[in-house]
Enzyme design. Structure first.
Site, PDB file in Angstrom:
ATOM      1  N   HIS A  74      20.260 -15.484 -13.230  1.00  0.00           N
ATOM      2  CA  HIS A  74      21.390 -15.646 -14.015  1.00  0.00           C
ATOM      3  C   HIS A  74      21.742 -17.143 -13.767  1.00  0.00           C
ATOM      4  O   HIS A  74      20.872 -18.274 -13.351  1.00  0.00           O
ATOM      5  CB  HIS A  74      22.678 -15.018 -13.528  1.00  0.00           C
ATOM      6  CG  HIS A  74      22.401 -13.531 -13.492  1.00  0.00           C
ATOM      7  ND1 HIS A  74      22.072 -12.705 -14.616  1.00  0.00           N
ATOM      8  CD2 HIS A  74      21.839 -12.691 -12.123  1.00  0.00           C
ATOM      9  CE1 HIS A  74      21.613 -11.165 -14.143  1.00  0.00           C
ATOM     10  NE2 HIS A  74      21.692 -11.376 -12.453  1.00  0.00           N
ATOM     11  N   GLU A  92      27.299 -13.408  -8.153  1.00  0.00           N
ATOM     12  CA  GLU A  92      25.800 -12.998  -7.843  1.00  0.00           C
ATOM     13  C   GLU A  92      25.183 -14.460  -8.014  1.00  0.00           C
ATOM     14  O   GLU A  92      24.027 -14.830  -7.427  1.00  0.00           O
ATOM     15  CB  GLU A  92      25.172 -11.952  -8.700  1.00  0.00           C
ATOM     16  CG  GLU A  92      23.709 -11.925  -8.335  1.00  0.00           C
ATOM     17  CD  GLU A  92      23.067 -10.957  -9.597  1.00  0.00           C
ATOM     18  OE1 GLU A  92      23.771 -10.398 -10.551  1.00  0.00           O
ATOM     19  OE2 GLU A  92      21.847 -10.938  -9.443  1.00  0.00           O
ATOM     20  N   HIS A 146      17.830 -11.715  -6.864  1.00  0.00           N
ATOM     21  CA  HIS A 146      19.234 -11.063  -7.238  1.00  0.00           C
ATOM     22  C   HIS A 146      19.847 -10.551  -6.325  1.00  0.00           C
ATOM     23  O   HIS A 146      19.452 -10.045  -5.244  1.00  0.00           O
ATOM     24  CB  HIS A 146      18.572 -10.001  -8.399  1.00  0.00           C
ATOM     25  CG  HIS A 146      18.347 -10.722  -9.800  1.00  0.00           C
ATOM     26  ND1 HIS A 146      18.852 -10.975 -10.901  1.00  0.00           N
ATOM     27  CD2 HIS A 146      17.020 -11.365 -10.129  1.00  0.00           C
ATOM     28  CE1 HIS A 146      18.269 -11.400 -11.867  1.00  0.00           C
ATOM     29  NE2 HIS A 146      17.053 -11.730 -11.261  1.00  0.00           N
ATOM     30  N   GLU A 172      16.452  -7.112  -5.248  1.00  0.00           N
ATOM     31  CA  GLU A 172      17.764  -6.753  -5.161  1.00  0.00           C
ATOM     32  C   GLU A 172      18.238  -6.885  -3.968  1.00  0.00           C
ATOM     33  O   GLU A 172      17.844  -5.802  -3.026  1.00  0.00           O
ATOM     34  CB  GLU A 172      18.019  -5.787  -5.847  1.00  0.00           C
ATOM     35  CG  GLU A 172      17.935  -5.458  -7.554  1.00  0.00           C
ATOM     36  CD  GLU A 172      18.686  -6.130  -8.234  1.00  0.00           C
ATOM     37  OE1 GLU A 172      19.563  -6.874  -7.804  1.00  0.00           O
ATOM     38  OE2 GLU A 172      18.696  -5.879  -9.333  1.00  0.00           O
TER      39      GLU A 172
HETATM   40 ZN    ZN Z   1      21.028 -10.096 -11.109  1.00  0.00          ZN
END
Ligand code: ZN
Length: 272
Positions: A66, A103, A158, A235
């Protein structure tokens, strides 16, 4: 990333000018060896081998997921890109904690700590974005930036948006689809190193809600579908869970995650 594709709109479209130019390749200058050093060394070849940093000559790719201003442009995020199997959105906003810690910021902070660790270990580092105050690039472009850099191995960073009670990390791995055919086995090996170092060196445990034993394969992500070098996506934890969120926003924990990833990269490239 993960389950959350909500768009957080906070500032209208005023920040569209923040599009970052990605792809700054960073490296330390080579160590200067003077003739006096060489003469003084009793066994130059051995001395050189002993001082050679562990990642000398390696290029490492980092993709912090992102970007900080992605929320300002739904039109940009909704642009369709080919991910190797299907069309998907350019990117998403990413998620955030209940306290509003994004995030994108977490991903960026870990990436910066990781970059510093890797440079200290002698590597050159390619990042897919240059800060956390821009828009994009799209996920297919992120993959291409790292492919073109001929990175030896890459990591996508992430944090997830899972169920409230969900905790822990998951390693996302590619499935053969053409472009990534040659790096499926090596990505699995790298994934095992990432998994082992996350368990050993960070407070995060194996996810209790996503994947199986801390692993899952994904066929719908450009970062994994288009990669031509070994790559996994981590993650790191669940931003929606209060206990995981308290860890994720901590600079100390972010540094520990970065150090674990650096160790995993070094172990993988050493062939363990
Ligand atoms: Zn993400």
């Amino acid at each position: 990333m993960g389950l959350d594709h909500r768009v957080f709109r906070r500032g209208g479209l005023r920040f569209l000018a923040g599009l970052t130019a990605a792809g700054a390749l960073l490296a330390l200058p080579p160590t200067t060896v003077t003739s006096a050093d060489v003469k003084a060394a009793p066994a130059p070849a051995l001395a050189q081998a002993a001082s050679r940093p562990p990642l000398a000559g390696k290029v490492i790719g980092i993709d912090p997921g992102h970007n900080g201003l992605n929320y300002t442009s739904p039109a940009f995020l909704n642009r369709k890109v080919w991910n190797g199997r299907e069309w998907e959105g350019c990117d998403t906003t990413g998620t955030q904690t209940a306290g509003g810690y994004t995030e994108a910021r977490f991903n960026w902070n870990v990436a910066v700590y990781l970059r510093a660790d890797l440079i200290r270990m002698g590597a050159r580092v390619m990042m897919t974005r240059t800060g956390n105050h821009g828009l994009g690039p799209c996920v297919d472009t992120r993959s291409r930036i790292l492919n073109r850099a001929h990175a030896n191995v890459s990591i996508d960073i992430h944090a997830d948006y899972g169920p409230l009670s969900g905790r822990g990390f998951t390693v996302l791995e590619p499935v053969a689809d053409g472009p990534n055919n040659k790096v499926i086995g090596s990505s699995r090996r790298f994934g095992r190193d990432v998994h082992a170092m996350m368990l050993r060196d960070t407070p995060f445990r194996i996810s209790n809600y996503y994947g199986r034993n801390g692993y899952i394969t994904r066929t719908d992500l450009a970062g994994l579908n288009l990669t031509t070098m070994p790559k996994v996506l981590i993650e790191t934890g669940n931003m929606r869970n209060a206990a995981d969120a308290a860890l994720l926003v901590s600079p100390k924990v972010q540094r520990a995650v970065a150090a674990a990833l650096a160790t995993a990269i070094a172990r993988f490239l050493a062939g363990h």
